[in-house]
Motif scaffolding. Structure first.
Motif, PDB file in Angstrom:
ATOM      1  N   VAL A 136      43.000  -6.804 -58.045  1.00  0.00           N
ATOM      2  CA  VAL A 136      41.884  -7.473 -58.694  1.00  0.00           C
ATOM      3  C   VAL A 136      41.418  -6.691 -59.918  1.00  0.00           C
ATOM      4  O   VAL A 136      41.145  -7.257 -60.983  1.00  0.00           O
ATOM      5  CB  VAL A 136      40.732  -7.677 -57.699  1.00  0.00           C
ATOM      6  N   GLU A 137      41.319  -5.374 -59.791  1.00  0.00           N
ATOM      7  CA  GLU A 137      40.863  -4.562 -60.912  1.00  0.00           C
ATOM      8  C   GLU A 137      41.863  -4.570 -62.058  1.00  0.00           C
ATOM      9  O   GLU A 137      41.493  -4.391 -63.217  1.00  0.00           O
ATOM     10  CB  GLU A 137      40.604  -3.131 -60.444  1.00  0.00           C
ATOM     11  N   GLN A 138      43.147  -4.778 -61.754  1.00  0.00           N
ATOM     12  CA  GLN A 138      44.160  -4.860 -62.801  1.00  0.00           C
ATOM     13  C   GLN A 138      44.238  -6.246 -63.417  1.00  0.00           C
ATOM     14  O   GLN A 138      45.094  -6.512 -64.260  1.00  0.00           O
ATOM     15  CB  GLN A 138      45.538  -4.481 -62.238  1.00  0.00           C
ATOM     16  N   LYS A 139      43.350  -7.138 -62.978  1.00  0.00           N
ATOM     17  CA  LYS A 139      43.231  -8.499 -63.500  1.00  0.00           C
ATOM     18  C   LYS A 139      44.358  -9.417 -63.036  1.00  0.00           C
ATOM     19  O   LYS A 139      44.131 -10.496 -62.566  1.00  0.00           O
ATOM     20  CB  LYS A 139      43.167  -8.502 -65.042  1.00  0.00           C
ATOM     21  N   ILE A 140      45.600  -9.009 -63.193  1.00  0.00           N
ATOM     22  CA  ILE A 140      46.698  -9.854 -62.723  1.00  0.00           C
ATOM     23  C   ILE A 140      47.890  -8.975 -62.381  1.00  0.00           C
ATOM     24  O   ILE A 140      48.161  -7.981 -63.048  1.00  0.00           O
ATOM     25  CB  ILE A 140      47.091 -10.908 -63.782  1.00  0.00           C
ATOM     26  N   TYR A 141      48.576  -9.336 -61.324  1.00  0.00           N
ATOM     27  CA  TYR A 141      49.693  -8.520 -60.876  1.00  0.00           C
ATOM     28  C   TYR A 141      50.630  -9.428 -60.098  1.00  0.00           C
ATOM     29  O   TYR A 141      50.394  -9.736 -58.936  1.00  0.00           O
ATOM     30  CB  TYR A 141      49.178  -7.382 -60.000  1.00  0.00           C
ATOM     31  N   ILE A 142      51.673  -9.919 -60.747  1.00  0.00           N
ATOM     32  CA  ILE A 142      52.600 -10.839 -60.105  1.00  0.00           C
ATOM     33  C   ILE A 142      53.965 -10.198 -60.015  1.00  0.00           C
ATOM     34  O   ILE A 142      54.552  -9.805 -61.019  1.00  0.00           O
ATOM     35  CB  ILE A 142      52.703 -12.170 -60.886  1.00  0.00           C
ATOM     36  N   LYS A 143      54.487 -10.094 -58.802  1.00  0.00           N
ATOM     37  CA  LYS A 143      55.845  -9.613 -58.610  1.00  0.00           C
ATOM     38  C   LYS A 143      56.779 -10.816 -58.502  1.00  0.00           C
ATOM     39  O   LYS A 143      56.401 -11.860 -57.989  1.00  0.00           O
ATOM     40  CB  LYS A 143      55.934  -8.756 -57.338  1.00  0.00           C
ATOM     41  N   LYS A 144      57.967 -10.664 -59.000  1.00  0.00           N
ATOM     42  CA  LYS A 144      58.936 -11.754 -58.960  1.00  0.00           C
ATOM     43  C   LYS A 144      59.630 -11.807 -57.611  1.00  0.00           C
ATOM     44  O   LYS A 144      59.878 -10.787 -56.985  1.00  0.00           O
ATOM     45  CB  LYS A 144      59.970 -11.590 -60.080  1.00  0.00           C
ATOM     46  N   SER A 145      59.952 -12.998 -57.178  1.00  0.00           N
ATOM     47  CA  SER A 145      60.663 -13.189 -55.925  1.00  0.00           C
ATOM     48  C   SER A 145      62.008 -13.831 -56.214  1.00  0.00           C
ATOM     49  O   SER A 145      62.069 -14.883 -56.847  1.00  0.00           O
ATOM     50  CB  SER A 145      59.848 -14.076 -54.986  1.00  0.00           C
ATOM     51  N   PHE A 146      63.097 -13.185 -55.759  1.00  0.00           N
ATOM     52  CA  PHE A 146      64.418 -13.739 -56.020  1.00  0.00           C
ATOM     53  C   PHE A 146      64.758 -14.847 -55.031  1.00  0.00           C
ATOM     54  O   PHE A 146      65.729 -15.568 -55.211  1.00  0.00           O
ATOM     55  CB  PHE A 146      65.490 -12.635 -55.943  1.00  0.00           C
ATOM     56  N   ILE A 186      42.125 -20.303 -56.212  1.00  0.00           N
ATOM     57  CA  ILE A 186      41.142 -20.582 -55.159  1.00  0.00           C
ATOM     58  C   ILE A 186      40.541 -19.252 -54.726  1.00  0.00           C
ATOM     59  O   ILE A 186      41.252 -18.375 -54.229  1.00  0.00           O
ATOM     60  CB  ILE A 186      41.805 -21.292 -53.962  1.00  0.00           C
ATOM     61  N   VAL A 187      39.239 -19.059 -54.957  1.00  0.00           N
ATOM     62  CA  VAL A 187      38.627 -17.744 -54.753  1.00  0.00           C
ATOM     63  C   VAL A 187      37.331 -17.855 -53.962  1.00  0.00           C
ATOM     64  O   VAL A 187      36.719 -18.919 -53.864  1.00  0.00           O
ATOM     65  CB  VAL A 187      38.338 -17.045 -56.103  1.00  0.00           C
ATOM     66  N   SER A 188      36.912 -16.718 -53.426  1.00  0.00           N
ATOM     67  CA  SER A 188      35.659 -16.665 -52.670  1.00  0.00           C
ATOM     68  C   SER A 188      34.466 -16.676 -53.621  1.00  0.00           C
ATOM     69  O   SER A 188      34.576 -16.369 -54.812  1.00  0.00           O
ATOM     70  CB  SER A 188      35.604 -15.393 -51.821  1.00  0.00           C
ATOM     71  N   ARG A 189      33.320 -16.993 -53.074  1.00  0.00           N
ATOM     72  CA  ARG A 189      32.075 -16.981 -53.841  1.00  0.00           C
ATOM     73  C   ARG A 189      31.820 -15.596 -54.430  1.00  0.00           C
ATOM     74  O   ARG A 189      31.416 -15.471 -55.600  1.00  0.00           O
ATOM     75  CB  ARG A 189      30.913 -17.401 -52.934  1.00  0.00           C
ATOM     76  N   GLU A 190      32.056 -14.562 -53.640  1.00  0.00           N
ATOM     77  CA  GLU A 190      31.817 -13.197 -54.102  1.00  0.00           C
ATOM     78  C   GLU A 190      32.731 -12.849 -55.283  1.00  0.00           C
ATOM     79  O   GLU A 190      32.291 -12.222 -56.265  1.00  0.00           O
ATOM     80  CB  GLU A 190      32.029 -12.209 -52.961  1.00  0.00           C
ATOM     81  N   PHE A 191      33.980 -13.228 -55.198  1.00  0.00           N
ATOM     82  CA  PHE A 191      34.941 -12.985 -56.270  1.00  0.00           C
ATOM     83  C   PHE A 191      34.474 -13.689 -57.545  1.00  0.00           C
ATOM     84  O   PHE A 191      34.460 -13.110 -58.636  1.00  0.00           O
ATOM     85  CB  PHE A 191      36.321 -13.503 -55.840  1.00  0.00           C
ATOM     86  N   TYR A 192      34.077 -14.931 -57.391  1.00  0.00           N
ATOM     87  CA  TYR A 192      33.639 -15.716 -58.554  1.00  0.00           C
ATOM     88  C   TYR A 192      32.409 -15.104 -59.223  1.00  0.00           C
ATOM     89  O   TYR A 192      32.397 -14.884 -60.445  1.00  0.00           O
ATOM     90  CB  TYR A 192      33.333 -17.148 -58.118  1.00  0.00           C
ATOM     91  N   LEU A 193      31.375 -14.803 -58.439  1.00  0.00           N
ATOM     92  CA  LEU A 193      30.140 -14.305 -59.029  1.00  0.00           C
ATOM     93  C   LEU A 193      30.306 -12.937 -59.671  1.00  0.00           C
ATOM     94  O   LEU A 193      29.743 -12.665 -60.741  1.00  0.00           O
ATOM     95  CB  LEU A 193      29.041 -14.249 -57.967  1.00  0.00           C
ATOM     96  N   LYS A 194      31.089 -12.072 -59.055  1.00  0.00           N
ATOM     97  CA  LYS A 194      31.193 -10.698 -59.550  1.00  0.00           C
ATOM     98  C   LYS A 194      32.170 -10.537 -60.712  1.00  0.00           C
ATOM     99  O   LYS A 194      31.989  -9.662 -61.559  1.00  0.00           O
ATOM    100  CB  LYS A 194      31.601  -9.766 -58.402  1.00  0.00           C
ATOM    101  N   ARG A 195      33.209 -11.388 -60.761  1.00  0.00           N
ATOM    102  CA  ARG A 195      34.265 -11.130 -61.742  1.00  0.00           C
ATOM    103  C   ARG A 195      34.662 -12.329 -62.604  1.00  0.00           C
ATOM    104  O   ARG A 195      35.265 -12.145 -63.662  1.00  0.00           O
ATOM    105  CB  ARG A 195      35.522 -10.608 -61.033  1.00  0.00           C
ATOM    106  N   LEU A 196      34.347 -13.533 -62.181  1.00  0.00           N
ATOM    107  CA  LEU A 196      34.869 -14.711 -62.871  1.00  0.00           C
ATOM    108  C   LEU A 196      33.787 -15.637 -63.432  1.00  0.00           C
ATOM    109  O   LEU A 196      34.109 -16.615 -64.114  1.00  0.00           O
ATOM    110  CB  LEU A 196      35.772 -15.503 -61.916  1.00  0.00           C
ATOM    111  N   LYS A 197      32.548 -15.341 -63.154  1.00  0.00           N
ATOM    112  CA  LYS A 197      31.452 -16.191 -63.615  1.00  0.00           C
ATOM    113  C   LYS A 197      31.460 -16.309 -65.139  1.00  0.00           C
ATOM    114  O   LYS A 197      31.697 -15.333 -65.841  1.00  0.00           O
ATOM    115  CB  LYS A 197      30.130 -15.593 -63.127  1.00  0.00           C
TER     116      LYS A 197
END
Length: 464
Positions: A40-50, A208-219
């Protein structure tokens, strides 16, 4: 604005990360170099799946080939698991320190800070809590002003750290540079509650995120949100967005106070009813198909209710009761929040009203008791017969272990009771990284199970 996503552990499918709290599904991961990262702190982190792997309890139970001893290690190697870890702190262990205090407070949100008095020690993972980010809380300015006064006065008695649980030696906390073992004559449990994800097809889709996630980081970063919920809590969430819709599941009656109903009307927030049967991502939008209409949003925020953090109360030996009307699992306590030498306050006892949380903290130290009891009588959340977590047929229940409602239904078809602990033993539900924090309570309510799992110490991951 991107939402953190990752590859699921077993099925190796791209899924969204829904929580921002450490210890919840996929928030903490290990990268290919062995570094521990907070996704979350790195904003985005997607690993590829073969490749993706079919993850089905029915498939494993009915296919003898998949249970072949020589094949099982191969399957486990295909899962998304770390191969190495890099040591932290240059491999040095943290200092262990014994502490004895008169009054220990676990949690530094509204009720925790309000519980502070002389000879107290407060240990918290965050300061002030949700009220800092929720701009639509009643009495917000007064509460924040009072909390800041308390924080300033007692700041030398406040430590940042995570509660790991109760052990033979005492209550153990992980701080930045020390492991604290605390003994106290009186303990106040003020760890609060968290919003948990409802069950519906596609509920692990990114976005799809929790209320806490939205208010603290995405509002304020998304124009249009879809809020899943039915009470003032959902209303307070919806009011933060420029455009929003509240989706209430079938068989649930929306329960709004006159004040928040008026605020929603003023802002033009729509309220829709229906169950979700499909979600698709299209050019940065989430297309939500319900049995009654199609809705579009930039982000989906689940805000059903604030469930007490039972892992904390269970660790110190406090039981819980299932409140079937409010759909909460609540630690056992009396009217003032007492349980022997412990006090349970605020969100930890199922209160999602900040002013009432504030008063519950004050009452735990003998202040404002009459006012608290008076306000408590007025606090009467709407009772619902059906589970508000049931937003559709299907979906993921346990994100850590890729356990779906299909798996749960298969286990039930084998004759297993609607008991979360027994389902855990058959499916592996609640045995992953979060140890059941994100899945056992909502499934328990969905099944009307009076028993959940045993939450054991340590209740959060420990880096050795």
């Amino acid at each position: 604005m991107s939402i953190p996503a990752t590859i699921s552990k077993k099925a190796r499918k791209l899924i969204g990360i829904s929580y921002e709290e450490q210890g919840m599904p996929y928030v903490e991961q290990v990268d290919s170099e062995g570094n521990r990262v907070n996704v979350v702190e790195q904003k985005i982190y997607i690993k590829k799946s073969f490749m993706t792997i079919p993850s089905s309890l029915r498939l494993i139970h009915t296919n003898k080939l998949l249970r072949t001893p020589s094949l099982l290690p191969i399957i486990s190697n295909l899962q998304d698991l770390p191969y190495k870890y890099k040591p932290i702190n240059n491999g040095k262990n943290k200092e262990i320190r014994d502490v004895t205090v008169e009054r220990l407070i676990i949690g530094g949100g509204t009720s925790g800070l309000a519980s502070m008095r002389e000879n107290s020690l407060l240990i918290t993972r965050e300061e002030l809590g949700d009220i800092l980010f929720d701009e639509y809380t009643l009495e917000r300015s007064f509460i924040i002003e009072e909390l800041k006064k308390l924080y300033k006065y007692y700041q030398n008695h406040i430590i940042s750290g995570r509660f790991l649980g109760k052990f033979d030696e005492g209550l153990v906390f992980d701080t930045v540079d020390q492991i604290l073992i605390v003994k106290a004559n009186e303990i106040v449990l003020a760890g609060g509650g968290r919003c948990l994800k409802p069950i519906f097809p596609g509920n692990n889709t990114p976005g799809i995120v929790s209320r806490e996630f939205y208010l603290k980081r995405l509002k304020n970063k998304f124009q249009k949100i879809l809020v899943l919920g039915y009470t003032d809590l959902a209303a307070r969430t919806a009011l933060h967005a420029k455009k929003s819709t509240i989706l209430v599941p079938n068989n649930i009656t929306i329960s709004l106070s006159p004040y928040y109903k008026e605020q929603l009307d003023k802002k033009g927030v729509e309220i829709s009813n229906g169950n979700i049967y499909n979600i698709e991502s299209n050019n940065g939008k989430l297309i939500v198909q319900t049995d009654k209409t199609t809705l579009e949003a930039d982000l989906i925020v689940f805000s059903v209710s604030k469930q007490p953090r039972l892992e904390i109360t269970s660790s110190v030996g406090i039981g819980y009761i299932y409140d079937a009307g409010r759909h909460l699992y609540v630690p056992v306590h009396d009217q003032l929040g007492r349980n022997k030498n412990l006090f349970i306050v605020g969100g930890m006892r199922g209160i999602d009203n900040e002013y009432l949380s504030y008063l519950s903290g004050k009452a735990s130290k003998g202040e404002e008791i009459d006012r608290f009891l008076e306000e408590l009588k007025k606090y009467n959340p709407n009772q619902q017969n059906e589970s508000p977590y049931n937003y559709g047929n299907g979906g993921i229940v346990c994100e850590c272990e890729d356990i779906s409602m299909e798996d749960i239904n298969f286990a039930l078809s084998l004759g297993i009771e609607k008991d979360v602990e027994k389902l855990k033993r058959i499916t592996g539900l609640g045995t992953g990284h979060c140890q059941g924090k994100a899945c056992t309570i909502n499934l328990g309510d969905y099944l009307k199970s009076s028993r959940l799992i045993s939450y054991r110490s340590p209740i959060y991951p420990v880096i050795l």
